[in-house]
Motif scaffolding. Structure first.
Motif, PDB file in Angstrom:
ATOM      1  N   LEU A 130       0.825  -1.208   0.000  1.00 40.02           N
ATOM      2  CA  LEU A 130       0.000   0.000   0.000  1.00 40.02           C
ATOM      3  C   LEU A 130       0.861   1.261   0.000  1.00 40.02           C
ATOM      4  O   LEU A 130       0.476   2.284  -0.578  1.00 40.02           O
ATOM      5  CB  LEU A 130      -0.924   0.003   1.221  1.00 40.02           C
ATOM      6  CG  LEU A 130      -2.078  -1.006   1.167  1.00 40.02           C
ATOM      7  CD1 LEU A 130      -2.651  -1.234   2.557  1.00 40.02           C
ATOM      8  CD2 LEU A 130      -3.161  -0.532   0.218  1.00 40.02           C
ATOM      9  N   ALA A 131       2.023   1.205   0.635  1.00 44.70           N
ATOM     10  CA  ALA A 131       2.907   2.377   0.681  1.00 44.70           C
ATOM     11  C   ALA A 131       3.340   2.798  -0.718  1.00 44.70           C
ATOM     12  O   ALA A 131       3.526   3.992  -0.987  1.00 44.70           O
ATOM     13  CB  ALA A 131       4.123   2.063   1.547  1.00 44.70           C
ATOM     14  N   LYS A 132       3.500   1.836  -1.617  1.00 42.79           N
ATOM     15  CA  LYS A 132       3.905   2.155  -2.988  1.00 42.79           C
ATOM     16  C   LYS A 132       2.799   2.847  -3.779  1.00 42.79           C
ATOM     17  O   LYS A 132       3.060   3.446  -4.822  1.00 42.79           O
ATOM     18  CB  LYS A 132       4.333   0.876  -3.706  1.00 42.79           C
ATOM     19  CG  LYS A 132       5.566   0.218  -3.090  1.00 42.79           C
ATOM     20  CD  LYS A 132       5.906  -1.098  -3.774  1.00 42.79           C
ATOM     21  CE  LYS A 132       7.110  -1.752  -3.115  1.00 42.79           C
ATOM     22  NZ  LYS A 132       7.462  -3.057  -3.725  1.00 42.79           N
ATOM     23  N   LEU A 133       1.566   2.777  -3.271  1.00 43.35           N
ATOM     24  CA  LEU A 133       0.438   3.399  -3.960  1.00 43.35           C
ATOM     25  C   LEU A 133       0.174   4.823  -3.470  1.00 43.35           C
ATOM     26  O   LEU A 133      -0.613   5.543  -4.087  1.00 43.35           O
ATOM     27  CB  LEU A 133      -0.832   2.563  -3.760  1.00 43.35           C
ATOM     28  CG  LEU A 133      -0.772   1.103  -4.207  1.00 43.35           C
ATOM     29  CD1 LEU A 133      -2.092   0.408  -3.871  1.00 43.35           C
ATOM     30  CD2 LEU A 133      -0.479   0.999  -5.697  1.00 43.35           C
ATOM     31  N   LEU A 134       0.820   5.227  -2.371  1.00 39.73           N
ATOM     32  CA  LEU A 134       0.564   6.538  -1.782  1.00 39.73           C
ATOM     33  C   LEU A 134       1.034   7.664  -2.688  1.00 39.73           C
ATOM     34  O   LEU A 134       2.052   7.542  -3.387  1.00 39.73           O
ATOM     35  CB  LEU A 134       1.259   6.658  -0.424  1.00 39.73           C
ATOM     36  CG  LEU A 134       0.725   5.778   0.713  1.00 39.73           C
ATOM     37  CD1 LEU A 134       1.600   5.936   1.940  1.00 39.73           C
ATOM     38  CD2 LEU A 134      -0.718   6.137   1.036  1.00 39.73           C
ATOM     39  N   ARG A 135       0.293   8.764  -2.653  1.00 41.13           N
ATOM     40  CA  ARG A 135       0.666   9.972  -3.381  1.00 41.13           C
ATOM     41  C   ARG A 135       0.431  11.167  -2.466  1.00 41.13           C
ATOM     42  O   ARG A 135      -0.581  11.247  -1.768  1.00 41.13           O
ATOM     43  CB  ARG A 135      -0.169  10.143  -4.660  1.00 41.13           C
ATOM     44  CG  ARG A 135       0.011   9.027  -5.681  1.00 41.13           C
ATOM     45  CD  ARG A 135       1.396   9.045  -6.314  1.00 41.13           C
ATOM     46  NE  ARG A 135       1.512   8.057  -7.374  1.00 41.13           N
ATOM     47  CZ  ARG A 135       1.846   6.787  -7.202  1.00 41.13           C
ATOM     48  NH1 ARG A 135       2.072   6.338  -5.961  1.00 41.13           N
ATOM     49  NH2 ARG A 135       1.945   5.962  -8.224  1.00 41.13           N
ATOM     50  N   PHE A 136       1.392  12.112  -2.474  1.00 40.84           N
ATOM     51  CA  PHE A 136       1.272  13.316  -1.658  1.00 40.84           C
ATOM     52  C   PHE A 136       1.719  14.522  -2.468  1.00 40.84           C
ATOM     53  O   PHE A 136       2.493  14.398  -3.427  1.00 40.84           O
ATOM     54  CB  PHE A 136       2.147  13.227  -0.397  1.00 40.84           C
ATOM     55  CG  PHE A 136       1.764  12.128   0.550  1.00 40.84           C
ATOM     56  CD1 PHE A 136       0.615  12.227   1.326  1.00 40.84           C
ATOM     57  CD2 PHE A 136       2.556  10.994   0.677  1.00 40.84           C
ATOM     58  CE1 PHE A 136       0.259  11.212   2.203  1.00 40.84           C
ATOM     59  CE2 PHE A 136       2.217   9.986   1.558  1.00 40.84           C
ATOM     60  CZ  PHE A 136       1.057  10.099   2.318  1.00 40.84           C
ATOM     61  N   GLN A 137       1.250  15.683  -2.053  1.00 41.74           N
ATOM     62  CA  GLN A 137       1.791  16.917  -2.603  1.00 41.74           C
ATOM     63  C   GLN A 137       3.159  17.155  -1.979  1.00 41.74           C
ATOM     64  O   GLN A 137       3.448  16.678  -0.883  1.00 41.74           O
ATOM     65  CB  GLN A 137       0.870  18.091  -2.305  1.00 41.74           C
ATOM     66  CG  GLN A 137      -0.474  18.032  -3.010  1.00 41.74           C
ATOM     67  CD  GLN A 137      -1.239  19.331  -2.889  1.00 41.74           C
ATOM     68  OE1 GLN A 137      -0.666  20.414  -2.965  1.00 41.74           O
ATOM     69  NE2 GLN A 137      -2.550  19.228  -2.700  1.00 41.74           N
ATOM     70  N   SER A 138       4.011  17.881  -2.689  1.00 37.32           N
ATOM     71  CA  SER A 138       5.350  18.144  -2.163  1.00 37.32           C
ATOM     72  C   SER A 138       5.855  19.484  -2.663  1.00 37.32           C
ATOM     73  O   SER A 138       5.271  20.098  -3.563  1.00 37.32           O
ATOM     74  CB  SER A 138       6.325  17.028  -2.556  1.00 37.32           C
ATOM     75  OG  SER A 138       6.823  17.235  -3.864  1.00 37.32           O
ATOM     76  N   SER A 139       6.949  19.926  -2.084  1.00 37.96           N
ATOM     77  CA  SER A 139       7.565  21.188  -2.489  1.00 37.96           C
ATOM     78  C   SER A 139       8.218  21.077  -3.863  1.00 37.96           C
ATOM     79  O   SER A 139       8.612  22.085  -4.439  1.00 37.96           O
ATOM     80  CB  SER A 139       8.618  21.608  -1.456  1.00 37.96           C
ATOM     81  OG  SER A 139       9.608  20.589  -1.316  1.00 37.96           O
ATOM     82  N   ASN A 140       8.312  19.864  -4.398  1.00 41.36           N
ATOM     83  CA  ASN A 140       8.936  19.659  -5.705  1.00 41.36           C
ATOM     84  C   ASN A 140       8.040  20.111  -6.852  1.00 41.36           C
ATOM     85  O   ASN A 140       8.523  20.434  -7.932  1.00 41.36           O
ATOM     86  CB  ASN A 140       9.279  18.171  -5.884  1.00 41.36           C
ATOM     87  CG  ASN A 140      10.025  17.894  -7.167  1.00 41.36           C
ATOM     88  OD1 ASN A 140      11.136  18.397  -7.359  1.00 41.36           O
ATOM     89  ND2 ASN A 140       9.449  17.102  -8.065  1.00 41.36           N
ATOM     90  N   SER A 141       6.721  20.151  -6.626  1.00 38.07           N
ATOM     91  CA  SER A 141       5.777  20.509  -7.686  1.00 38.07           C
ATOM     92  C   SER A 141       4.569  21.216  -7.102  1.00 38.07           C
ATOM     93  O   SER A 141       4.105  20.868  -6.014  1.00 38.07           O
ATOM     94  CB  SER A 141       5.327  19.261  -8.448  1.00 38.07           C
ATOM     95  OG  SER A 141       4.333  19.575  -9.402  1.00 38.07           O
ATOM     96  N   LYS A 142       4.072  22.214  -7.811  1.00 40.87           N
ATOM     97  CA  LYS A 142       2.905  22.971  -7.354  1.00 40.87           C
ATOM     98  C   LYS A 142       1.610  22.184  -7.552  1.00 40.87           C
ATOM     99  O   LYS A 142       0.675  22.305  -6.769  1.00 40.87           O
ATOM    100  CB  LYS A 142       2.812  24.291  -8.114  1.00 40.87           C
ATOM    101  CG  LYS A 142       3.829  25.331  -7.694  1.00 40.87           C
ATOM    102  CD  LYS A 142       3.461  25.926  -6.349  1.00 40.87           C
ATOM    103  CE  LYS A 142       4.402  27.062  -5.978  1.00 40.87           C
ATOM    104  NZ  LYS A 142       4.072  27.623  -4.631  1.00 40.87           N
TER     105      LYS A 142
END
Length: 363
Positions: free
Chosen positions: A81-93
Motif C-alpha cells: 500500500l505504501a507504494k500506492l501513496l501519493r502526496f503533494q510536495s515542495s517539488n511541484s505545485k
C-alpha cells in the motif's frame, strides 16, 4: 471477502474447492476463505499498481482515503500500500509525488523523508519548520488531508528511509561541521535559553534551545518526539465524537513544547543583550512573552490566553503610535436621555408656536 478499505471493489469469485454440503455459518469459517481473501487483496493491489499515471490521478482523487486507511488497518500489506501513496510536495505545485519518486530525488547524504502536516498547502508552505529545508533545496512532503498524518505515523520507513516530521524534535540536516557551529551557538545563547526556561517562560515551555530548522522566523514551538503536532491537536479538538473530558486527549493537549530560537534573528540578539545586561529587565520579559505567543500561532497551535495576547498587542500599538497607555475610549452618550431631552424641547417649541399663532389672531 474484501476488507473495508477495498469496499469499492466489486466482482465474482469462482472456486472449485469450497465445500457446498455445509451450512453458511460453517462455510464462513472455512480456512480456504481466508486464503481466497488474502489472494484477492494482493491481486487487487497489483492491479491498482499497474494503472497508468494519467488514469491513476483520477483513481487517487476518488479513492485516496481508502488506500490511506488501508495502510493504517492492514499491517500485512502495508509495504504494498505504501507504494500506492501519493502526496503533494515542495517539488511541484500541482502534481502529486509517490514515495518512490521522493526517494529517487533525495540528496546523497539525506537519511530521512521530510514531511509536514497542516490544514492547507498555503499553511505548510509558509510554516517556520520548512524554512531552512526549502532554502537548502530539500524536498518536503505536504500532508494536507485529515488522515495523512495518521497514515504516515503507521509507516515507520520506506525503502530503508525513515520518516521525519519537521514539526517535532529529533530534526537534523547538518553534518559534523554544522554540529560544531551549533554547539558554539548553544554556548553563546545559553544565558538566554536558561533565562527563558527558568524565568520568563518557566510555566509555559519545557525547554528552550537554539534551532537548526529556522532561517527567517525568530522562534517556533516544537512538539516532542511522541507528542502531538499542531495539526494533530486541531484534529483532536475538532472531533465531534470525542468525550468532553478525555484524560488521554487532555494529557497530550497540555504537554509543554520546546521553544526553538533563531540565533541569527535581530529580535533574539537584542533579547540576549538585554538578558546579559539585566535578567530582571521587565521589557525583556514582555518581549519574551509576545515572542512565545507569536511562535505559538506561527507554529499552528492555539493560544490559551487570547485576551492577554490582544492586550499586549494593543499596548505595543499604543506605544508605536504615541498614545498614552492610560488614555481610555470616549464614553458613549446615553441615547435614552438624549431622546427625552429632544422630546421636551419639541414640546416647548410647539407651545411657543401655538401662542404666537393665537397672538396673531387677536391682532
Amino acid at each position: 471477502m474484501m476488507p473495508s478499505y477495498l469496499s469499492f471493489i466489486r466482482g465474482v469469485v469462482d472456486s472449485d474447492d469450497l465445500p457446498l454440503n455445509v451450512s453458511r455459518e460453517t462455510l464462513q469459517q472455512h480456512k480456504l476463505l481466508k486464503v481466497i481473501k488474502k489472494k484477492l487483496v494482493r491481486k487487487t493491489l497489483d492491479m491498482i499498481k499497474k494503472i497508468n499515471d494519467k488514469d491513476y490521478e483520477n483513481f487517487w482523487k476518488e479513492y485516496s482515503t481508502n488506500i490511506k486507511l488501508g495502510l493504517i488497518e492492514d499491517s500485512v500489506n502495508r509495504s504494498r500500500l505504501a507504494k500506492l501513496l501519493r502526496f503533494q510536495s515542495s517539488n511541484s505545485k500541482d502534481a502529486f509525488t509517490s514515495l518512490a519518486g521522493y526517494v529517487e530525488r533525495m540528496k546523497p547524504k539525506q537519511e530521512h523523508v521530510y514531511y509536514i502536516a497542516g490544514a492547507s498547502r498555503e499553511e505548510v508552505e509558509t510554516s517556520p519548520f520548512v524554512e531552512k529545508l526549502l532554502r537548502k533545496g530539500y524536498e518536503v512532503l505536504y500532508l494536507i488531508e485529515a488522515v495523512d498524518e495518521y497514515c504516515v505515523n503507521s509507516l515507520p520507513e520506506f525503502e530503508g528511509k525513515k520518516f521525519q516530521n519537521v514539526a517535532k524534535e529529533g530534526f537534523t540536516i547538518g553534518d559534523s561541521k554544522s554540529k560544531e557551529v551549533l554547539d558554539k551557538l548553544n554556548e553563546r545563547f545559553e544565558p538566554l535559553t536558561k533565562w527563558l526556561e527558568e524565568n520568563a517562560l518557566k510555566d509555559k515551555i519545557q525547554k528552550a534551545k537554539v534551532s537548526e530548522r529556522l532561517s527567517d522566523s525568530p522562534c517556533a514551538l516544537v512538539a516532542g518526539m511522541f507528542g502531538w503536532t499542531a495539526n494533530m491537536e486541531r484534529l483532536a479538538v475538532s472531533n465531534a465524537h470525542s468525550k468532553t473530558h478525555d484524560s488521554q486527549k487532555d494529557f497530550y493537549l497540555n504537554q509543554k513544547k520546546t521553544l526553538e530560537i533563531n540565533p541569527r534573528h535581530p529580535l533574539i540578539k537584542e533579547l540576549l543583550n538585554r538578558v546579559e545586561t539585566d535578567k530582571n529587565d521587565e521589557t525583556a520579559k514582555k518581549m519574551a512573552q509576545v515572542l512565545f505567543e507569536t511562535a505559538t500561532l506561527r507554529s499552528g497551535y492555539m493560544l490559551k490566553d487570547t485576551v492577554g495576547f490582544a492586550e499586549r498587542i494593543e499596548t505595543m500599538m499604543r506605544q508605536t503610535l504615541g498614545i498614552s497607555l492610560d488614555e481610555k475610549a470616549d464614553e458613549e452618550p446615553d441615547l435614552e436621555e438624549s431622546a427625552e431631552t429632544t422630546g421636551e424641547n419639541a414640546e416647548d417649541f410647539s407651545a411657543e408656536d401655538e401662542n404666537e399663532e393665537i397672538g396673531r389672531a387677536h391682532v
